[in-house]
Write a protein that holds these residues in place. Structure first.
Motif, mmCIF file in Angstrom:
data_model
loop_
_atom_site.group_PDB
_atom_site.id
_atom_site.type_symbol
_atom_site.label_atom_id
_atom_site.label_comp_id
_atom_site.label_asym_id
_atom_site.label_seq_id
_atom_site.Cartn_x
_atom_site.Cartn_y
_atom_site.Cartn_z
ATOM 1 N N HIS A 125 0.857 -1.201 0.000
ATOM 2 C CA HIS A 125 0.000 0.000 0.000
ATOM 3 C C HIS A 125 0.886 1.242 0.000
ATOM 4 C CE1 HIS A 125 1.173 -0.196 4.232
ATOM 5 N NE2 HIS A 125 0.790 1.070 4.342
ATOM 6 N N ASP A 127 0.609 5.122 2.022
ATOM 7 C CA ASP A 127 -0.208 5.777 3.063
ATOM 8 C C ASP A 127 -1.066 6.894 2.466
ATOM 9 O OD1 ASP A 127 1.347 4.077 4.544
ATOM 10 O OD2 ASP A 127 1.821 5.533 6.091
ATOM 11 N N HIS A 204 4.832 0.312 -0.159
ATOM 12 C CA HIS A 204 5.614 -0.492 0.792
ATOM 13 C C HIS A 204 4.735 -1.583 1.389
ATOM 14 C CE1 HIS A 204 3.663 2.697 3.125
ATOM 15 N NE2 HIS A 204 3.704 1.888 4.172
ATOM 16 N N ARG A 221 3.936 9.569 12.120
ATOM 17 C CA ARG A 221 3.922 10.425 10.929
ATOM 18 C C ARG A 221 4.009 11.899 11.331
ATOM 19 N NH1 ARG A 221 1.477 5.892 10.590
ATOM 20 N NH2 ARG A 221 1.638 4.681 8.671
HETATM 21 FE FE LIG Z 1 2.085 2.260 5.582
#
Ligand SMILES: [Fe+2]
Length: 254
Positions: A125, A127, A204, A221
């Motif tokens: 996927h 993010d 990733h 994040r």
């Molecule tokens: Fe991720």
């Protein structure tokens, strides 16, 4: 430390593995986790040993038991530590150069525990776009991570090219895309004492951990305070982490 090298690498690839400039707080927080496990399961050994082998301590390991186990650790950890502070202070020079002084950090950071042969992997996927394209993902391993104990990533050119091929229906299925991605990906080797930073648009994922050691990592994040938040609700997803002097001054007055 020549931080410019890592900044240039990040810009060129979309990710960089950066040596930690302040390991003390990371060591302290890692010891906190291993001490918690050591007390609970009455085991002794170095932090590294306990974390690498803790799957051997849990009776009949199952995903729901592991969920409960990790939740307990996150709850205890959060009483004493702020993970966004730990990661930021461990690589402050790099992060301030990337983001500037006005920073928002993810409110609910994660501790990830992946034990050998667990099928609970992270599917391929990116993010973003669910998360902001202006976000940087930090991933700080608490043990040495290599081969299937680590995870894989595609740099910005490979991610962009695979995603556009997928959108143009050049793959018959997601499975085909995943197989190609895994083939083209870099399977990361990140030793304890380093942190991986990557752009939220990169593809990733992880594969089943076929080593006999567990993977432990922190992830948080960050984005510039004024950058778009993607599809996340900014007030519930982020904390205001730091403000520049001008932002501080202006936010007091307007
Ligand atoms: Fe991720």
């Amino acid at each position: 430390m020549e931080i410019t090298k890592y900044i240039n690498e990040f810009t060129a690839q979309g990710y960089s593995i950066v040596p930690i400039e302040n390991i003390n707080i990371v060591n302290e927080s890692r010891n906190f986790i291993s001490n918690y496990i050591s007390k609970k399961y009455k085991v002794t050994g170095s932090s590294e040993y306990i974390l690498n082998h803790c799957h051997e301590l849990i009776d009949q390991i199952t995903d729901s038991k592991v969920n409960q186990f990790i939740l307990e650790i996150i709850n205890e950890f959060s009483k004493y530590y702020k993970m966004d502070q730990i990661i930021y202070s461990s690589c402050a020079t790099f992060l301030e150069r990337i983001l500037g002084p006005d920073i928002a950090s993810q409110k609910h950071p994660n501790i990830v525990f992946q034990y050998p042969n667990s099928e609970r992997i992270s599917e391929l996927h990116s993010d973003a776009p669910a998360n902001s394209f202006y976000e940087i993902v930090s991933w700080l391993p608490l043990v040495n991570c290599y081969s299937s104990k680590s995870f894989y990533i595609l740099d910005k050119n490979k991610s962009f090219s695979l995603l556009s091929s997928y959108r143009n229906n050049q793959f018959n299925s997601f499975k085909e895309l995943r197989a190609q991605a895994i083939k083209e990906a870099t399977h990361l080797e990140v030793d304890y004492g380093h942190a991986l930073f990557f752009w939220s648009g990169l593809l990733h994922g992880s594969v089943i951990n076929k080593t006999n050691e567990s993977r432990w990592s922190y992830n948080v994040r960050y984005k510039n305070l004024f950058a778009p938040a993607g599809l996340k609700e900014p007030l519930s997803f982020y904390n205001i982490f730091s403000k520049s002097a001008i932002t501080e001054l202006a936010s007091e007055l307007i």
